[in-house]
Design an enzyme around this catalytic site. Structure first.
Site, PDB file in Angstrom:
ATOM      1  N   GLU A   1       5.636 -12.365   0.893  1.00 45.46           N
ATOM      2  CA  GLU A   1       6.130 -11.596  -0.365  1.00 45.46           C
ATOM      3  C   GLU A   1       7.231 -10.730   0.053  1.00 45.46           C
ATOM      4  O   GLU A   1       7.089  -9.975   0.932  1.00 45.46           O
ATOM      5  CB  GLU A   1       4.684 -10.409  -0.381  1.00 45.46           C
TER       6      GLU A   1
ATOM      7  N   ARG B   1       0.734  -1.388  -0.059  1.00 43.70           N
ATOM      8  CA  ARG B   1      -0.100   0.033   0.080  1.00 43.70           C
ATOM      9  C   ARG B   1       0.747   1.448  -0.030  1.00 43.70           C
ATOM     10  O   ARG B   1       1.859   1.177   0.665  1.00 43.70           O
ATOM     11  CB  ARG B   1      -0.838  -0.122   1.089  1.00 43.70           C
TER      12      ARG B   1
ATOM     13  N   HIS C   1      -0.732  -2.648  -4.414  1.00 43.93           N
ATOM     14  CA  HIS C   1      -0.191  -3.379  -5.634  1.00 43.93           C
ATOM     15  C   HIS C   1      -0.004  -2.834  -6.845  1.00 43.93           C
ATOM     16  O   HIS C   1      -0.329  -3.132  -8.039  1.00 43.93           O
ATOM     17  CB  HIS C   1      -0.726  -4.631  -5.479  1.00 43.93           C
TER      18      HIS C   1
ATOM     19  N   HIS D   1       3.424 -12.463  -5.632  1.00 45.41           N
ATOM     20  CA  HIS D   1       2.193 -12.789  -4.796  1.00 45.41           C
ATOM     21  C   HIS D   1       1.971 -14.240  -4.917  1.00 45.41           C
ATOM     22  O   HIS D   1       0.454 -14.268  -5.176  1.00 45.41           O
ATOM     23  CB  HIS D   1       1.258 -11.639  -5.240  1.00 45.41           C
TER      24      HIS D   1
HETATM   25  C1  BGC Z   1      -1.947  -7.447   1.040  1.00 44.93           C
HETATM   26  C2  BGC Z   1      -3.352  -7.899   1.660  1.00 44.93           C
HETATM   27  C3  BGC Z   1      -4.101  -7.817   0.276  1.00 44.93           C
HETATM   28  C4  BGC Z   1      -3.721  -9.107  -0.449  1.00 44.93           C
HETATM   29  C5  BGC Z   1      -4.421  -9.429  -1.895  1.00 44.93           C
HETATM   30  C6  BGC Z   1      -1.435  -8.599   0.262  1.00 44.93           C
HETATM   31  O1  BGC Z   1      -0.010  -8.423   0.078  1.00 44.93           O
HETATM   32  O2  BGC Z   1      -1.079  -7.367   2.026  1.00 44.93           O
HETATM   33  O3  BGC Z   1      -3.850  -6.785   2.315  1.00 44.93           O
HETATM   34  O4  BGC Z   1      -5.480  -8.464   0.593  1.00 44.93           O
HETATM   35  O5  BGC Z   1      -2.207  -8.794  -0.887  1.00 44.93           O
HETATM   36  O6  BGC Z   1      -4.763  -8.380  -2.331  1.00 44.93           O
END
Ligand code: BGC
Length: 411
Positions: free
Chosen positions: A376, A139, A164, A238
């Site tokens: 991640e 974020r 992201h 991810h």
């Molecule tokens: C984030 C989560 C998010 C997920 C999927 C993760 O990297 O920290 O908050 O919901 O990704 O989007």
């Protein structure tokens, strides 16, 4: 040499050896013994050949069509297989790891990542299964940051935050592909030019990601980027793992170790407060092997805002240039072990808190709450707005470099 050998035979069995000019004849006992030795030799050669072909095949890369994007661009699926048969399938749509088949302790292969069977799943996917994340992983608060006195505004796709990389991040872009297989194993290079202003970020960013499946059952991911204007970069992958096999239950019983003495607590919007909080005495202490679910339901304000684990841990050995062990995961039933090594200073441990059974993944498997976990590797979330965090600034003339290794084994 021939003389010496002959001399030895002659000296052992002088009476039994008939001598012809330049030739010697062996006695029946010697012939039986020689037959025995030759048979043993042949058996040994055949056995070593058979075992090497059973355990080792040739490393390969196979390409097949994976579908068309909404704007009509064809994308492919590349299946990399190493010498022991471990397999990773990657598409050039989002650089997504679609499948990762690794052996359990009995040698049985299972696909240990969540995902979809076809491209349509990924084009509408909001869970970021297996994808390359960029230009900024995790974020950025309120969708803005300042660089050199200029404020950049980004699309807000997570409340008022940018998550992201924005509305169309690197996970939804078509990447250019090159086969760069070499001695460590089959390898796929993906490149993408993120244009100046794309999703609000400054600078033309040339990104290169190399996936290598080594013969030691490691999926090595190397990230590189250069820019023509100062910008911020934070790339990651991810993948959602389930070491029991995708869709085969939740991951609460997996044991995890995070080599981190501190984590970055977050506010209600999952933005780091800036504090680096010691994990000691909290449910965030994974310095010793602990089941993911062991403390998940404890009364804890951070677990509450995250709906479980959805936090960045500050890696003890991270961000110093070399690779260091960041995390370990173990599934006792299958015996599969995942070690994560990285050059990054942080790791986002996310336990699939938003999976809710509405997604039907590969082979029709339903992904319920906590059916996968992500590790991640990254710089900390919202770093552009936290001068005390390791910087994510990239300037012209510099090269962004980051490496992460997902290493599979069994015990
Ligand atoms: C984030 C989560 C998010 C997920 C999927 C993760 O990297 O920290 O908050 O919901 O990704 O989007």
């Amino acid at each position: 040499m021939a003389e010496a050998a002959t001399g030895k035979l002659a000296s052992i069995h002088p009476a039994q050896c008939r001598e012809w000019p330049g030739h010697y004849t062996f006695t029946p006992e010697e012939i039986v013994r020689i037959h025995g030795i030759v048979a043993m030799l042949l058996f040994w050669i055949a056995a070593s050949f058979t075992s090497s072909t059973a355990a080792e095949t040739k490393a390969t890369m196979k390409k097949q069509p994976f579908g068309k994007t909404e704007d009509g661009r064809s994308v492919d699926l590349y299946t990399l297989t190493n010498k022991s048969g471990t397999e990773v399938a990657i598409t050039n749509f989002g650089g997504i790891v679609v499948a990762l088949k690794v052996p359990d302790r009995n040698g049985k292969l299972d696909d240990v990542v969540l995902g979809y069977d076809n491209l349509d799943g990924y084009t509408s996917n909001t869970a970021y299964f297996g994808a390359i994340i960029g230009r900024y992983g995790n974020r950025i608060a309120h969708g803005e940051f300042a660089l050199d006195g200029v404020t950049y505004r980004l699309p807000q796709n997570d409340g008022d935050n940018t998550l992201h990389g924005g509305k169309v991040g690197f996970n939804k872009r078509v990447w250019t592909v090159k086969d760069v297989s070499g001695s460590p194993g089959p390898a796929l290079e993906l490149t993408y030019l993120s244009k100046d202003g794309e999703e609000g970020f400054p600078g033309n960013l040339n990104v290169r990601v190399v996936y290598t499946l080594t013969d030691k059952n490691e999926l090595r991911i190397e990230y590189f980027a250069t820019t023509d204007k100062p910008t911020v970069v934070n790339l990651t992958n991810h993948s959602y793992f389930n070491l029991a096999g995708q869709g085969n239950g939740d991951i609460l019983g997996h044991e995890v170790v995070l080599h981190a003495d501190r984590f970055t607590p977050v506010d209600q919007a999952l933005i780091p407060t800036g504090e680096l909080r010691p994990v000691k005495g909290t449910p965030f202490d994974f310095t010793k092997p602990t089941a993911i679910g062991a403390r998940m339901n404890q009364e804890d304000q951070q677990l509450k805002v995250g709906r479980g684990y959805d936090h960045n841990w500050v890696l003890n050995g991270g961000g110093r240039g070399g690779l260091s062990l960041a995390a370990e995961a173990y599934d006792a039933k299958s015996g599969r072990v995942l070690d994560v090594l990285t050059t990054e200073p942080g790791i986002q441990f996310y336990t699939g808190n938003f999976l809710d059974g509405t997604i039907h993944g590969k082979g029709g498997k339903v992904y319920n709450l906590r059916y996968g976990f992500c590790l991640e590797t990254q710089h900390f979330p919202d770093s552009p707005n936290h001068p005390s965090f390791p910087p994510t600034l990239l300037k012209p003339g510099q090269e962004y470099r980051s490496t992460t290794v997902f290493k599979f084994s069994t015990r």
